[in-house]
Scaffold this active site. Structure first.
Site, PDB file in Angstrom:
ATOM      1  N   ASN A  46      11.748  -2.535   8.958  1.00  0.00           N
ATOM      2  CA  ASN A  46      12.846  -3.490   9.143  1.00  0.00           C
ATOM      3  C   ASN A  46      13.143  -4.283   7.861  1.00  0.00           C
ATOM      4  O   ASN A  46      14.104  -5.044   7.793  1.00  0.00           O
ATOM      5  CB  ASN A  46      12.567  -4.438  10.320  1.00  0.00           C
ATOM      6  CG  ASN A  46      11.365  -5.351  10.100  1.00  0.00           C
ATOM      7  OD1 ASN A  46      10.864  -5.503   8.988  1.00  0.00           O
ATOM      8  ND2 ASN A  46      10.911  -5.967  11.181  1.00  0.00           N
ATOM      9  N   ILE A  63       0.838  -1.208   0.000  1.00  0.00           N
ATOM     10  CA  ILE A  63       0.000   0.000   0.000  1.00  0.00           C
ATOM     11  C   ILE A  63       0.869   1.253   0.000  1.00  0.00           C
ATOM     12  O   ILE A  63       0.623   2.210  -0.732  1.00  0.00           O
ATOM     13  CB  ILE A  63      -0.975   0.006   1.189  1.00  0.00           C
ATOM     14  CG1 ILE A  63      -1.948  -1.173   1.092  1.00  0.00           C
ATOM     15  CG2 ILE A  63      -1.763   1.320   1.240  1.00  0.00           C
ATOM     16  CD1 ILE A  63      -2.870  -1.326   2.303  1.00  0.00           C
ATOM     17  N   TYR A 115      -4.439  -9.943  15.559  1.00  0.00           N
ATOM     18  CA  TYR A 115      -4.278  -8.821  14.628  1.00  0.00           C
ATOM     19  C   TYR A 115      -5.438  -7.836  14.787  1.00  0.00           C
ATOM     20  O   TYR A 115      -5.241  -6.630  14.962  1.00  0.00           O
ATOM     21  CB  TYR A 115      -4.225  -9.347  13.195  1.00  0.00           C
ATOM     22  CG  TYR A 115      -4.346  -8.300  12.116  1.00  0.00           C
ATOM     23  CD1 TYR A 115      -3.219  -7.658  11.619  1.00  0.00           C
ATOM     24  CD2 TYR A 115      -5.582  -7.968  11.562  1.00  0.00           C
ATOM     25  CE1 TYR A 115      -3.316  -6.704  10.612  1.00  0.00           C
ATOM     26  CE2 TYR A 115      -5.696  -7.019  10.556  1.00  0.00           C
ATOM     27  CZ  TYR A 115      -4.564  -6.395  10.095  1.00  0.00           C
ATOM     28  OH  TYR A 115      -4.672  -5.453   9.096  1.00  0.00           O
TER      29      TYR A 115
END
Length: 309
Positions: A35, A15, A146
């Site tokens: 990362n 995105i 999540y």
């Protein structure tokens, strides 16, 4: 150089690769904080080569690194997260990255005087909806680590707003799809799976009657919503980013059959399935962000098929 600088976590991803060009067009500079374990390094290198984007290759779990990198930034976008399926397989890592990471970013943004933070929340905070379309004020019932971390993230933003004056918007993304997406993406892997079968001349296989539906929002439209949320006058709200249209899996199969141009019919695997449906109420996105989608599912899927040839 512009004095508008965006601290952007998880910006090595799909995105973000559509958001960053819009930010550069609006004269922001961007500090990517990622990362890069799943990031697209080639794409990030292209952005860095513009001279307006820099990469800080660190993890959101390390608060000192977040604090140092956000210093001097006027805005923040927080996308870094562990996906739904991975959060179920490894709840510990999910809580570590999603919950601790959220707090590190939000606390640093509040303390360093960031003007606006945009958080990638998720339609999954609703759980199974009691009615359609799904409105931001509906009951929330997040079901996985999540989804729980996304809801908690929204609550945590409220805490930093109340205690330190942080200005934020939390975007509840529905089923995002478009060019550059990894084929295993949890909510939209069905698209890629269908296209692969159709290209091989095989019919798509659908469990049940195909009544399950999603609200497919094209990443080009969604990226515009992210930038609008960064600049909106109103703030401190969760906001749905979808189309308001629930597209059933059976309808999706028909759209893709037509787009690929093969003469097959879907095969229905008759068995009991949980019929889950999704459709966003996007009234708030229109009113607060001045945003609405422009790409229909038919147009978007046709373009996706063309791009994947």
């Amino acid at each position: 150089m512009s004095d508008k600088k965006v601290f952007f976590t998880g910006a090595g991803g799909f995105i973000a690769s559509h958001v960053i060009p819009l930010l550069l067009e609006k004269d922001y500079t961007v500090r990517i904080f990622d990362n890069m374990t799943r990031g697209n390094r080639d794409r990030v290198n292209e952005f860095v080569a513009t001279g307006k984007v820099e990469l800080v290759e660190k993890d959101v779990r390390y608060g000192v690194g977040v604090r140092e990198a956000i210093r001097g930034c006027t805005h923040a976008i927080h996308f870094a997260t562990v996906s739904i399926n991975k959060s179920v397989a490894d709840p510990g890592e999910s809580i570590d990255i999603n919950m601790v990471g959220n707090n590190n970013v939000f606390a640093a943004a509040a303390d360093e005087g960031v003007e606006r933070l945009v958080f990638a929340s998720s339609a999954s905070v609703y759980g199974e909806p009691e009615k359609l379309p799904m409105h931001e004020d509906d009951k929330l019932n997040p079901l996985t680590p999540y989804c729980i971390s996304k809801r908690a993230g929204e609550d945590l933003l409220g805490f930093y707003e109340r205690t330190k004056g942080l200005s934020w918007n939390a975007l509840r993304f529905f089923n995002v799809y478009g060019p550059g997406q990894k084929i295993e993406a949890y909510y939209t892997s069905v698209i890629n799976h269908f296209i692969q079968r159709l290209r091989a001349g095989q019919p798509p296989i659908i469990d049940g009657a195909g009544d399950q539906s999603m609200d497919f929002v094209h990443v080009t439209d969604l990226a515009k919503g992210v930038v609008a949320a960064l600049e909106s006058e109103q703030a401190n709200l969760p906001i749905n980013i979808g189309t308001g249209i629930d597209t059933s899996i059976a309808t999706l199969a028909k759209i893709l059959i037509e787009a690929v141009g093969v003469d097959v019919e879907p095969v229905f695997n008759k068995r009991d399935v949980l019929v889950s449906r999704r459709a966003a109420d996007i009234t708030r996105a229109r009113e607060v962000l001045g945003w609405e989608p422009t790409i229909t599912v038919e147009e978007g899927m046709r373009a996706l098929v063309r791009d994947s040839e």
